[in-house]
Design a protein around this motif. Structure first.
Motif, short mmCIF file in Angstrom:
data_model
loop_
_atom_site.label_atom_id
_atom_site.label_comp_id
_atom_site.label_asym_id
_atom_site.label_seq_id
_atom_site.Cartn_x
_atom_site.Cartn_y
_atom_site.Cartn_z
N ASP A 49 0.82 -1.21 0.00
CA ASP A 49 0.00 0.00 0.00
C ASP A 49 0.85 1.26 0.00
OD1 ASP A 49 -2.02 -1.75 0.13
OD2 ASP A 49 -2.63 -1.28 2.19
N PRO A 67 -1.59 2.60 -3.83
CA PRO A 67 -2.78 2.90 -3.02
C PRO A 67 -3.94 1.99 -3.42
CG PRO A 67 -1.97 4.86 -4.20
CD PRO A 67 -1.22 3.69 -4.73
N GLU A 109 -8.54 5.01 -3.75
CA GLU A 109 -7.64 6.17 -3.70
C GLU A 109 -7.05 6.44 -5.08
OE1 GLU A 109 -4.53 6.09 -0.71
OE2 GLU A 109 -3.83 8.07 -1.32
N THR A 112 -9.34 8.55 -7.08
CA THR A 112 -9.26 9.96 -6.70
C THR A 112 -8.01 10.62 -7.28
OG1 THR A 112 -10.25 9.27 -4.61
CG2 THR A 112 -9.34 11.51 -4.71
N LEU A 113 -6.91 9.90 -7.23
CA LEU A 113 -5.64 10.46 -7.70
C LEU A 113 -5.63 10.60 -9.23
CD1 LEU A 113 -3.31 8.47 -5.28
CD2 LEU A 113 -3.64 10.97 -5.27
N GLY A 128 3.18 13.65 3.27
CA GLY A 128 1.83 14.19 3.24
C GLY A 128 0.86 13.23 2.57
N SER A 129 -0.38 13.66 2.49
CA SER A 129 -1.36 12.81 1.81
C SER A 129 -1.10 12.89 0.31
CB SER A 129 -2.79 13.27 2.13
OG SER A 129 -3.26 14.14 1.12
N ARG A 130 -1.36 11.80 -0.37
CA ARG A 130 -1.06 11.76 -1.80
C ARG A 130 -1.84 12.82 -2.57
NH1 ARG A 130 -1.60 5.99 -0.79
NH2 ARG A 130 0.47 5.06 -0.70
N LEU A 131 -3.11 12.93 -2.24
CA LEU A 131 -3.94 13.87 -2.98
C LEU A 131 -3.45 15.31 -2.76
CD1 LEU A 131 -6.35 14.26 -4.82
CD2 LEU A 131 -7.82 14.42 -2.80
N ASP A 132 -3.14 15.61 -1.52
CA ASP A 132 -2.68 16.97 -1.21
C ASP A 132 -1.36 17.28 -1.91
OD1 ASP A 132 -2.55 19.50 0.34
OD2 ASP A 132 -0.83 18.51 1.27
N THR A 181 5.20 11.46 -0.19
CA THR A 181 3.95 10.86 0.26
C THR A 181 4.19 9.51 0.95
OG1 THR A 181 3.64 9.90 -1.95
CG2 THR A 181 2.54 11.98 -1.50
N THR A 182 5.30 8.86 0.61
CA THR A 182 5.63 7.58 1.24
C THR A 182 6.66 7.79 2.35
OG1 THR A 182 5.16 6.35 -0.79
CG2 THR A 182 6.65 5.30 0.77
#
Lengths: 508, 508
Positions: free
Chosen positions: A4, A8, A12, A15-16, A58-62, B366-367
């Protein structure tokens, strides 16, 4: 599952994907509304990067959202139709998809058996372009490269190894001759890098002067070869340029080819940018003589609108690449042995590498030679339109080429390099267009605007022209102001530091 | 508008995005159900390619769909969890998005001012990895490359230019010394390519024998240096390998570094694959001594799961890259002058190039280091599991490394290289897994299975083991049959061409 961390969940990913596509679509639709070039503020860039951490991810989307937005804010938008710049394309859509597919399937192009379809596909591209350039079927060979620099270095290595095969084992020090090679003063400086990389040193690169047409002076070339021989050097290679970076000039390839043949030298044509003319019947005569070359550099990531990087090296000497790059290791797959196949890793500078050819193949099989011809014809017409409009607006075009790069200077006043630079900077800083300066024959400054984007239309050229008029007017005003200040300064024996010193703009 | 030829309408783009994403998603979800390796049929490939024409272009959707499907049928699926192969990663998802974004915005990484954020981003990556490898902050430099071959060539050029600065101008022929350099018999053959490319020739590459542990024999190294000096050669570089391709062996970097320092030689570490161990606290001791290197090669497109190509060259000598690659041209943007910035084109072999660092930056932010450590730890554990299971199933592991590459051979019988190859081929042809063969120390054949995929779990290793057992059983059966046939043949004085000749399998 640990995986993961790098893959993702399906949800997810959805979304990406949506974010990435949203960013791409808003870019295609909105690039024209962005300033072509960014303000250059290094401190801001550093602060911005401080907002992304490898320790606290950070978050992937952000991250995807924020970084892409920032990238859009902080780059020269080469895909902007008002980018009249260096040979950086607006990428073709199928090229972008090609890169995404290549990244997803991640084929390994080192060995034939690892990606047989990918290797065979690149083979088709090599053969197809070799034929377009007039190489006879069956004798041509080549490889896809990261770009023109790698292709030009490959050419140098081929020419050396063809002339002195022993160099591959014993090196240049085993060669009693002192090798030298020739390229014009307007040729690409990647040959200087190549000379250093190949152990020849910059001294081995002879810079041939250009004529008034900015083409290699073939008389001078002949004399230099003679003189070098007299002094004990051994010429081995002549580089002709088909589309100089500065002014889009095509050397007289037939004449250079004749000199090369008469002297037994390898004839390489750096057609990294101008080679695309071969796809347009009415332009291809400009490349006459290229079919006699021993090798050619051609960059699909220039006029063929491929995303970086996509270069190509072509040669009529089928065996030479393998001679230079062949190695044998126990760990490389051997399944291709015995078949009429080539493992790319023993055929080019790179080893493991991406499927460079996919983007080009997907574009060429859907746009076709004819689609490309139409695009290139359009770009050529846009350049004609620009030339025409410039001359009507008080500028002189100072380069003669059929290719879409236009160098110009005011027709009724003489600007020095600083003034040209000042004008180019003002255009760039306006955010509405991007142009640059050039010095031709090492002495003649000019502004340089190139149609390098398939989306450039008349209205974009009008934008550039309006901008140029304004800039010229402002500079003229500033000059008058400066003169006034200068007179004031002389009167008051004092400096006025708030206003630029006249010398910054030089002779007007 | 002509532009439609390269940029379809928004509606068509939506359809094409959907197709590309559909292909990618079905690949992520379904790759395990595909045969890991394709049948190799060149004729079929040619026929297939005949279905795509540059003269009669097809519809974008059809071509995208058909070609991607075919690519899925005709490649070794390095993203398959049962690909126990060479160092080809299953690409990280953020890496794939990074490639798509880079292709869409198409930043030009030649000049700082064209893509200031992209250049600064790569700078951060260089600094971060240099620190991870123990280089002190502020002195390190480097560049992103197409892969390890370019990075290793760059190392060779740096070592040469540092020792003989005149080589950049006068070439190797201006050097009175006869340069030689050292790498172990297990080192990567890209150094052979590099030696040829740099004009040294293969003769300049001294192959240092390895000890029983497959590490460079430092006593032999010292003797070779002495002997070379006695014969008038001038050693200038030693290459240590951190993770050999064959067996994942890490040379004794501390000892090699000591030899290099004592002799005043450049010390390069090729950590293209094994360098990733630096991110895992319990593995990084394996790399002890790497912090003393003058330069390091590290490939994020290997163990960091980046799509091809992403290499990295690091050095502690801040000025050397610019010295080698600096050129000056009238047409390159100058906006970065006066700032503390580096234009990448005067800092590396490439000129125009793609934003190599984006995929790595998006993944790393992100990772995180921690996410990578977790992945790498998992891969290391999977290798331990494989070793354990192999030894329980009658195989001997013949390489000793903490890195996830496992070389093995039957523990109760002796197979020659042909038999190992036969076994590997049988595994590959089954479609359920991919392994290869290796010859260690130039004499000892083995099977080789590498955990190179972040999605490999215990069940995939079980699949491999089951496959190996079957293959071994079949080979054993075949051997008995062959012996029987052989006896029959001897009896009848006749050949039985339907069955393979025993010699094809060699000594069992």
């Amino acid at each position: 599952m640990t995986a993961d961390a790098l893959l993702p969940s399906r949800e997810e990913r959805a979304t990406l994907w949506a974010e990435a596509i949203g960013q791409a679509e808003s870019y295609f639709e909105g690039v024209e509304s962005l300033p072509v070039a960014p303000a250059l503020n290094q401190g801001e860039l550093h602060a911005l990067l401080d907002g992304f951490s490898f320790d606290n991810p950070g978050s992937r989307l952000d991250v995807l959202h924020r970084f892409t937005e920032e990238l859009k804010r902080h780059q020269v938008h080469t895909p902007h139709p008002c980018y009249f710049g260096l040979f950086n394309p607006a990428p073709a859509f199928m090229g972008i998809l090609g890169e995404s597919i290549a990244a997803t399937l991640n084929p390994q192009l080192a060995a034939w058996s690892h990606s047989p379809l990918a290797v065979e596909t690149e083979r088709r591209l090599i053969e197809a372009f070799a034929q377009k350039f007039g190489f006879s079927e069956g004798s041509a060979d080549g490889c896809l490269t990261s770009g023109g620099a790698e292709a030009n270095l490959t050419a140098l290595l081929c020419a050396l190894a063809e002339r002195w095969p022993g160099v591959l084992d014993s090196g240049l020090q085993g060669v009693s001759a002192r090798p030298v090679f020739y390229a014009s003063a307007e040729s690409h400086q990647s040959f200087l890098k190549a000379a250093r990389t190949a152990g020849l040193g910059r001294g081995a690169l002879r810079t041939v002067p250009v004529t008034d047409t900015l083409q290699m002076d073939c008389d001078a070339l002949r004399q230099m070869i003679e003189e070098d021989r007299r002094l004990g050097y051994e010429p081995f290679l002549i580089v002709g340029t088909a589309g100089t970076t500065g002014a889009g000039i095509v050397d007289s390839l037939t004449a250079i080819g004749d000199v090369a043949r008469a002297n037994g030298l390898w004839f390489h044509v750096d057609a990294a940018w101008g080679g695309a003319a071969v796809l347009v019947p009415e332009l291809r005569t400009a490349l006459e003589g290229i079919e006699k070359a021993d090798s050619i550099t051609f960059d699909p990531h220039k006029l063929l609108s491929m995303p970086m990087g996509a270069g190509m090296f072509l040669t009529r000497h089928r065996k030479i690449l393998n001679k230079i790059f062949s190695v044998s290791t126990a760990y490389m797959p051997k399944e291709g042995e015995g078949l009429a196949v080539v493992d790319p890793y023993i055929h080019s500078l790179q080893w493991s590498r991406r499927f460079i050819g996919l983007k080009l193949f997907l574009t060429l099989t859907t746009t076709g030679w004819s689609g490309y011809a139409e695009i290139l014809r359009h770009q050529s017409e846009m350049a004609d339109f620009l030339r025409e409009r410039l001359e009507k607006s008080g500028w002189s075009v100072v380069n003669r080429t059929r290719l879409p790069v236009v160098c110009f200077t005011p027709s009724d006043e003489e600007w020095d390099i600083a003034t040209h630079q000042c004008a180019a900077d003002a255009v760039v800083q306006s955010g509405s267009a991007w142009i640059s300066t050039i010095i031709l024959r090492g002495e003649k400054p000019a502004l340089r605007a190139c149609i390098t984007n398939y989306r450039t239309e008349r209205q974009h050229i009008d934008t550039l022209l309006a901008n140029l008029s304004k800039v010229r007017h402002d500079l003229s005003l500033r000059k008058r102001l400066d003169h006034k200040q200068l007179r004031a300064r002389v009167r008051h024996h004092t400096r006025v530091p708030e206003l630029p010193n006249a010398s910054e703009f030089g002779r007007w």
